[in-house]
Design a protein around this motif. Sequence first.
Motif, PDB file in Angstrom:
ATOM      1  N   GLY A 155       0.830  -1.198   0.000  1.00 25.48           N
ATOM      2  CA  GLY A 155       0.000   0.000   0.000  1.00 25.48           C
ATOM      3  C   GLY A 155       0.863   1.246   0.000  1.00 25.48           C
ATOM      4  N   GLY A 157       0.474   5.803  -0.721  1.00 19.84           N
ATOM      5  CA  GLY A 157      -0.250   6.960  -1.214  1.00 19.84           C
ATOM      6  C   GLY A 157       0.353   7.532  -2.473  1.00 19.84           C
ATOM      7  N   THR A 160      -2.274   5.123  -6.554  1.00 20.81           N
ATOM      8  CA  THR A 160      -3.514   4.474  -6.124  1.00 20.81           C
ATOM      9  C   THR A 160      -3.682   3.079  -6.709  1.00 20.81           C
ATOM     10  OG1 THR A 160      -4.695   5.547  -7.949  1.00 20.81           O
ATOM     11  CG2 THR A 160      -4.695   6.676  -5.816  1.00 20.81           C
ATOM     12  N   ARG A 163      -2.528  -0.959  -4.812  1.00 20.66           N
ATOM     13  CA  ARG A 163      -3.302  -1.914  -4.019  1.00 20.66           C
ATOM     14  C   ARG A 163      -4.277  -2.742  -4.856  1.00 20.66           C
ATOM     15  NH1 ARG A 163      -6.536   0.755   0.462  1.00 20.66           N
ATOM     16  NH2 ARG A 163      -7.827  -1.118   0.391  1.00 20.66           N
ATOM     17  N   TYR A 187      -3.029  -3.919   4.494  1.00 23.95           N
ATOM     18  CA  TYR A 187      -1.859  -3.203   3.994  1.00 23.95           C
ATOM     19  C   TYR A 187      -0.996  -2.683   5.139  1.00 23.95           C
ATOM     20  CZ  TYR A 187      -4.840  -3.485  -0.036  1.00 23.95           C
ATOM     21  OH  TYR A 187      -5.643  -3.979  -1.025  1.00 23.95           O
ATOM     22  N   GLU A 189       0.621   0.322   4.831  1.00 24.82           N
ATOM     23  CA  GLU A 189       0.569   1.784   4.870  1.00 24.82           C
ATOM     24  C   GLU A 189      -0.780   2.366   4.465  1.00 24.82           C
ATOM     25  OE1 GLU A 189       3.826   3.504   2.739  1.00 24.82           O
ATOM     26  OE2 GLU A 189       5.350   2.494   3.947  1.00 24.82           O
ATOM     27  N   GLU A 190      -1.776   1.522   4.240  1.00 26.44           N
ATOM     28  CA  GLU A 190      -3.119   1.995   3.912  1.00 26.44           C
ATOM     29  C   GLU A 190      -4.135   1.181   4.704  1.00 26.44           C
ATOM     30  OE1 GLU A 190      -4.212   2.977  -0.269  1.00 26.44           O
ATOM     31  OE2 GLU A 190      -2.327   1.975  -0.755  1.00 26.44           O
ATOM     32  N   LYS A 191      -5.320   1.732   4.858  1.00 29.63           N
ATOM     33  CA  LYS A 191      -6.389   0.998   5.518  1.00 29.63           C
ATOM     34  C   LYS A 191      -7.031   0.023   4.536  1.00 29.63           C
ATOM     35  CE  LYS A 191      -7.507   4.553   8.930  1.00 29.63           C
ATOM     36  NZ  LYS A 191      -8.567   5.431   9.477  1.00 29.63           N
TER      37      LYS A 191
END
Length: 487
Positions: A155, A157, A160, A163, A187, A189-191
Amino acid sequence: MHDPASSSHSPAYPAQWKNAALLVIGHGSTENPDSSAPTHAMVDALRERNLFAEVHAAFWKEEASMREALAMINADTVYVVPGFISEGYFTKEIIPRELGIPQGESEATVQGKRLIYSRPVGVHPSMTPLLLKRAREVAGDISPADCTLLIVGHGTGLNTESRLIVEQRAEEIRSSEASFAEVVDTYMEEKPLISDWAEIATKDHVVIVPFFIADGLHSYQDIPVMLGIETEPTAAASQRDVFRNNPYSLRGKTLYYSSAIGTDPSMADVILDLVRDATNTDESIPAPKSPRANQKFLEAKLGSGELTIGQVLVRKTADGEFSLTHVDDRESDSLRAINAHDELRRMTLFDATDEYRPLRSANNLQSGWVVTVPSIDAVLEALDFLYPAAVGVARSQEQGTLPVCEISDKFNRQTGMYHITGLANEEQTEEVVAARCAAHCLKTPLWEQKSKPSSPAAGTNTIPLLCPEACNMLVADARRVVKRDRS
């Protein structure tokens, strides 16, 4: 795409590959010695197939760097396969930029070579069966119906799309006959975050499979801390006796943690399948104009029968073979014989105190060993373990074709957590160069003298170690110094 696991017989491969090179790109690490191991294993397996004129590896955070990789290659056509999971930040931005391929393009001519860029290994349909294979291996006799399966991606930012492939694999498993009670993509680093695994999983048995190529920094050191298996990052996988002591009783649940997928033997077939998809079988690939350029350069440098490169001495033996030793062991007759593949590669990774050597040109190569090989080709392969791409870089320098990158350009093109290095001033740059390059590295930094005439090789019996671009260790040093001075 052909699924390597779906057939028991080997498919026919395009004959034109014999005139082309294959370059597999891995991430690598300046902190973990195991991150590059799956990439090297893939390259070894593919070399044994003898389908290409040559097969090499290059890395983002190790040597050989992508910017140096083309100097290793004699072929004029090069298939490039990213050993990455997703079509995201690295495969769409970083790798094309480092190799000189225009973003969004699948072909380009760079340094006189035709590069054909494939999709990453993670998009191959066999990844879903591989993830399930890992899950079943680690869960043992536990029924899938009693388990929550969590697939872990990185993951980011920064892109996009990174993921999307993880989401797709999780959905494919949910739609299959695998019968897991629930399957969730998570992930780093992401939800949804893998650190929230106990709240995400509704079942008492939780199987976690990292969707990564290597048991490296993330899957073996970072994620276990996020899970609560470890309180802080541990030593690398290869420096411990076992992978993990499954199962773990944590937060009221029983957790089973799997190894990454990149070490599976089928990965070599995955790469071949991706190259096949990138191959136009209706066109021929011409034979290389200089098919043994690096070997001939090395042979000429051997001259009277020996040469030095860095801390390595290469000598012809009385029976026509070649020996490689540390220069300090010239007169020693009690050296430990090691093979020119796994043992030599492993030896180059660590210094005499067993500390990881992410910089192969550091002045701390172990002594006390000898490698004996039968041919100049094998000498070159061994030297590319010891000093990746050094022979090709030296040849390109003598020919006047070696691209050199100013250190400011290197710093300015960094992204993510390293973007701050672009703010390094002259004083900070001089500090890190003195501490890293002058004190610890055997290479001559050409980027400090880009405007000056290129110096020739040091002599017939010496191949100099040249640095056409600042290494990732120096970038990490610059980041640390800039952050220090801004705090």
